[in-house]
Design a protein around this motif. Structure first.
Motif, mmCIF file in Angstrom:
data_model
loop_
_atom_site.group_PDB
_atom_site.id
_atom_site.type_symbol
_atom_site.label_atom_id
_atom_site.label_comp_id
_atom_site.label_asym_id
_atom_site.label_seq_id
_atom_site.Cartn_x
_atom_site.Cartn_y
_atom_site.Cartn_z
ATOM 1 N N THR A 34 0.832 -1.206 0.000
ATOM 2 C CA THR A 34 0.000 0.000 0.000
ATOM 3 C C THR A 34 0.863 1.251 0.000
ATOM 4 O OG1 THR A 34 -1.960 -0.938 1.047
ATOM 5 C CG2 THR A 34 -1.546 1.385 1.452
ATOM 6 N N LEU A 35 1.877 1.271 0.855
ATOM 7 C CA LEU A 35 2.734 2.452 0.948
ATOM 8 C C LEU A 35 3.504 2.666 -0.351
ATOM 9 C CD1 LEU A 35 4.069 2.075 4.609
ATOM 10 C CD2 LEU A 35 2.019 3.234 3.784
ATOM 11 N N SER A 36 3.922 1.576 -0.975
ATOM 12 C CA SER A 36 4.614 1.674 -2.266
ATOM 13 C C SER A 36 3.685 2.252 -3.329
ATOM 14 C CB SER A 36 5.122 0.295 -2.684
ATOM 15 O OG SER A 36 5.694 0.333 -3.979
ATOM 16 N N ASP A 37 2.422 1.794 -3.343
ATOM 17 C CA ASP A 37 1.448 2.324 -4.305
ATOM 18 C C ASP A 37 1.241 3.823 -4.103
ATOM 19 O OD1 ASP A 37 0.961 -0.063 -5.594
ATOM 20 O OD2 ASP A 37 -0.826 -0.565 -4.417
ATOM 21 N N ILE A 38 1.073 4.241 -2.866
ATOM 22 C CA ILE A 38 0.837 5.664 -2.571
ATOM 23 C C ILE A 38 2.027 6.508 -3.025
ATOM 24 C CG2 ILE A 38 0.575 7.362 -0.717
ATOM 25 C CD1 ILE A 38 -1.078 5.255 0.793
ATOM 26 N N LYS A 39 3.236 6.061 -2.718
ATOM 27 C CA LYS A 39 4.433 6.825 -3.084
ATOM 28 C C LYS A 39 4.553 6.971 -4.604
ATOM 29 C CE LYS A 39 7.096 5.459 1.009
ATOM 30 N NZ LYS A 39 8.192 4.574 1.524
ATOM 31 N N LEU A 40 4.311 5.872 -5.315
ATOM 32 C CA LEU A 40 4.470 5.919 -6.767
ATOM 33 C C LEU A 40 3.374 6.771 -7.407
ATOM 34 C CD1 LEU A 40 5.861 5.133 -9.339
ATOM 35 C CD2 LEU A 40 4.700 2.909 -9.265
ATOM 36 N N VAL A 41 2.129 6.560 -7.018
ATOM 37 C CA VAL A 41 1.025 7.329 -7.606
ATOM 38 C C VAL A 41 1.169 8.805 -7.282
ATOM 39 C CG1 VAL A 41 -1.467 7.713 -7.559
ATOM 40 C CG2 VAL A 41 -0.585 5.382 -7.654
ATOM 41 N N SER A 42 1.516 9.140 -6.048
ATOM 42 C CA SER A 42 1.629 10.546 -5.645
ATOM 43 C C SER A 42 2.763 11.264 -6.363
ATOM 44 C CB SER A 42 1.814 10.662 -4.127
ATOM 45 O OG SER A 42 3.055 10.111 -3.722
ATOM 46 N N SER A 43 3.746 10.506 -6.871
ATOM 47 C CA SER A 43 4.865 11.129 -7.590
ATOM 48 C C SER A 43 4.404 11.752 -8.906
ATOM 49 C CB SER A 43 5.969 10.099 -7.850
ATOM 50 O OG SER A 43 5.572 9.142 -8.811
ATOM 51 N N PHE A 44 3.204 11.373 -9.385
ATOM 52 C CA PHE A 44 2.640 11.973 -10.592
ATOM 53 C C PHE A 44 1.769 13.194 -10.261
ATOM 54 C CE2 PHE A 44 3.754 7.701 -11.865
ATOM 55 C CZ PHE A 44 4.293 7.872 -13.133
ATOM 56 N N ASN A 45 1.761 13.559 -9.004
ATOM 57 C CA ASN A 45 1.115 14.783 -8.523
ATOM 58 C C ASN A 45 -0.389 14.871 -8.792
ATOM 59 O OD1 ASN A 45 1.300 17.226 -7.096
ATOM 60 N ND2 ASN A 45 1.417 18.410 -8.987
ATOM 61 N N PRO A 46 -1.148 13.818 -8.482
ATOM 62 C CA PRO A 46 -2.604 13.976 -8.547
ATOM 63 C C PRO A 46 -3.063 14.993 -7.504
ATOM 64 C CG PRO A 46 -2.038 11.929 -7.425
ATOM 65 C CD PRO A 46 -0.753 12.485 -7.976
ATOM 66 N N SER A 47 -4.041 15.797 -7.872
ATOM 67 C CA SER A 47 -4.541 16.789 -6.918
ATOM 68 C C SER A 47 -5.422 16.148 -5.864
ATOM 69 C CB SER A 47 -5.327 17.880 -7.656
ATOM 70 O OG SER A 47 -6.370 17.312 -8.429
ATOM 71 N N HIS A 48 -5.849 14.899 -6.117
ATOM 72 C CA HIS A 48 -6.806 14.240 -5.232
ATOM 73 C C HIS A 48 -6.554 12.738 -5.271
ATOM 74 C CE1 HIS A 48 -10.803 12.929 -3.775
ATOM 75 N NE2 HIS A 48 -11.040 14.177 -3.409
ATOM 76 N N ILE A 49 -6.664 12.081 -4.117
ATOM 77 C CA ILE A 49 -6.537 10.629 -4.043
ATOM 78 C C ILE A 49 -7.692 10.073 -3.224
ATOM 79 C CG2 ILE A 49 -5.204 8.721 -3.027
ATOM 80 C CD1 ILE A 49 -2.658 10.149 -3.826
ATOM 81 N N SER A 50 -8.370 9.046 -3.768
ATOM 82 C CA SER A 50 -9.379 8.295 -3.018
ATOM 83 C C SER A 50 -8.719 7.001 -2.547
ATOM 84 C CB SER A 50 -10.594 7.990 -3.898
ATOM 85 O OG SER A 50 -11.246 9.180 -4.273
ATOM 86 N N PHE A 51 -8.748 6.779 -1.242
ATOM 87 C CA PHE A 51 -7.998 5.682 -0.634
ATOM 88 C C PHE A 51 -8.939 4.919 0.292
ATOM 89 C CE2 PHE A 51 -5.217 4.392 3.024
ATOM 90 C CZ PHE A 51 -4.491 3.417 2.361
ATOM 91 N N TYR A 52 -9.164 3.645 -0.004
ATOM 92 C CA TYR A 52 -10.171 2.921 0.764
ATOM 93 C C TYR A 52 -9.838 1.435 0.796
ATOM 94 C CZ TYR A 52 -11.675 2.689 -4.120
ATOM 95 O OH TYR A 52 -11.697 2.547 -5.486
#
Length: 376
Positions: free
Chosen positions: A175-193
């Motif tokens: 999960t932490l790896s997914d968050i780090k990689l996705v956030s590196s593309f600078n989405p303005s919003h993340i839905s996490f569930y």
């Protein structure tokens, strides 16, 4: 329908596109896979929904405040059909926010078309791990996820990325790896569930694999990481940078007014007492004769709905708004229930009552405790 709407208050539009290439293992939303539809059905559905929107606007005669086109998988309609729906929705002007759900593998095909119409893309990444994507029954691959994120980043399109956690056999590190990689593309919003196990889905048969302690650990660690990356935890499952909240969903969470078209789409109108409208049909019946059911919620049911959705957000209950809407003091009504709660789960002052991040973990139990204070 228009008779139930308070014209002095905002109105959102939701359009349900109930078509998918294939059904994800965990998805409980109504949709039909490509085995059950063809180009003719897509055309008929698009024509019908566009006419419904246009007919509604002939009476409403104002722009929608927000528009959300979701699914299913709206991308299967293709650009011409989506354009027809957009044009119907914008008859009286553009919405301040227009969101479109797009699967990762379809981003390359639609990015050039959607930029003039959409202010926000919602993309179902779910995971960057190939094994997890396979377990979830996702149609997209890791490479397609990466390609889609790169395209959105290169085109400077504001977007939301969905990420799922608590998947059996995949530890919190994934999960932490997914968050780090996705956030590196600078989405303005993340839905996490967390992964859910809904009856009627393929995932339901694997519900015995669920582990509440693991799920809670994944959420806590994910929330901490998202916070450290500059994402504001503004709703139980939603995070935004620089206040890039989803305005459409904020209207839901404030029990605002919204109209929905499509099978299983819901609408809600009114202020002190809500009127609910739902198309509870399969897509083929809907195309033949869309037949909505209306339900007039009692004052108690309206209040329950308000408590349930408002306490999902970091702002919770605005006490002045509550008294205006339901004609009595929030503190007086719910003091006994609130006094029985652990103080770490909520914050309350003269202006508002809201749950803490710890309280988000127990929101269902807290809401039920507040329900006990209501009378018919």
């Amino acid at each position: 329908m228009i008779n139930f709407i308070d014209l002095s208050k905002p109105l959102s539009l939701y359009v349900h596109i109930p078509f998918c290439v294939s059904k994800c293992s965990y998805c409980a939303f109504y949709s039909v896979s490509s085995l059950h539809w063809n180009e003719d059905i897509l055309n008929k559905y698009t024509d019908l929904v566009s006419k419904q929107i246009s007919s509604f606007l002939e009476n409403y005669k104002k722009p929608f405040d927000t528009v959300f086109i979701g699914g299913g998988n709206p991308g299967v309609l293709g650009t011409k059909r989506l354009l027809k729906i957009f044009e119907s929705a914008f008859t009286y002007g553009r919405a301040m926010e227009c969101s479109l759900e797009v699967n990762p593998e379809q981003i390359p095909n639609v990015i050039g078309f959607i930029k003039p119409y959409v202010t926000r893309i919602s993309i179902g990444i779910q995971s960057m791990d190939s094994s997890m994507l396979s377990f979830l029954g996702r149609n997209s691959t890791r490479k397609e996820n990466l390609d889609a994120l790169e395209i959105l980043c290169d085109n400077a399109v504001p977007f939301n990325a969905d990420i799922i956690t608590g998947v059996p056999g995949f530890p919190v590190d994934k999960t932490l790896s997914d968050i780090k990689l996705v956030s590196s593309f600078n989405p303005s919003h993340i839905s996490f569930y967390c992964l859910s196990y809904e009856e009627g889905t393929k995932m339901w048969n694997k519900r015995n694999l669920a582990d509440e302690e693991v799920e809670t650990s994944c959420l806590r660690h994910g929330w901490d990481l998202l916070g450290s990356l500059g994402y504001e935890h503004y709703e139980i499952s939603n995070f935004a940078r620089k206040k890039a909240y989803c305005l459409h969903n904020l209207n839901y969470w404030q029990l605002g007014q919204y109209v929905g078209f499509g099978p299983s789409a819901e609408s809600s109108f009114g202020y002190e007492r809500a009127v609910s409208m739902r198309y509870d049909q399969d897509v083929f019946s809907y195309i033949s004769s869309p037949d909505p059911d209306f339900e007039f919620l009692s004052p108690k049911e309206t209040e329950e709905e308000f408590l349930m959705v408002a306490l999902r957000t970091k702002w919770g209950i605005d006490k002045k708004e509550y008294e205006k809407r339901f004609s009595y003091s929030f503190d007086q009504k719910f003091s006994s229930a609130i006094n029985s709660l652990d103080e770490s789960l909520f914050q309350s002052d003269e202006k508002s009552f809201h749950l803490t991040e710890e309280g988000f973990l127990f929101s269902d139990r807290i809401v039920l405790k507040l329900f006990d204070c209501l009378i018919d």
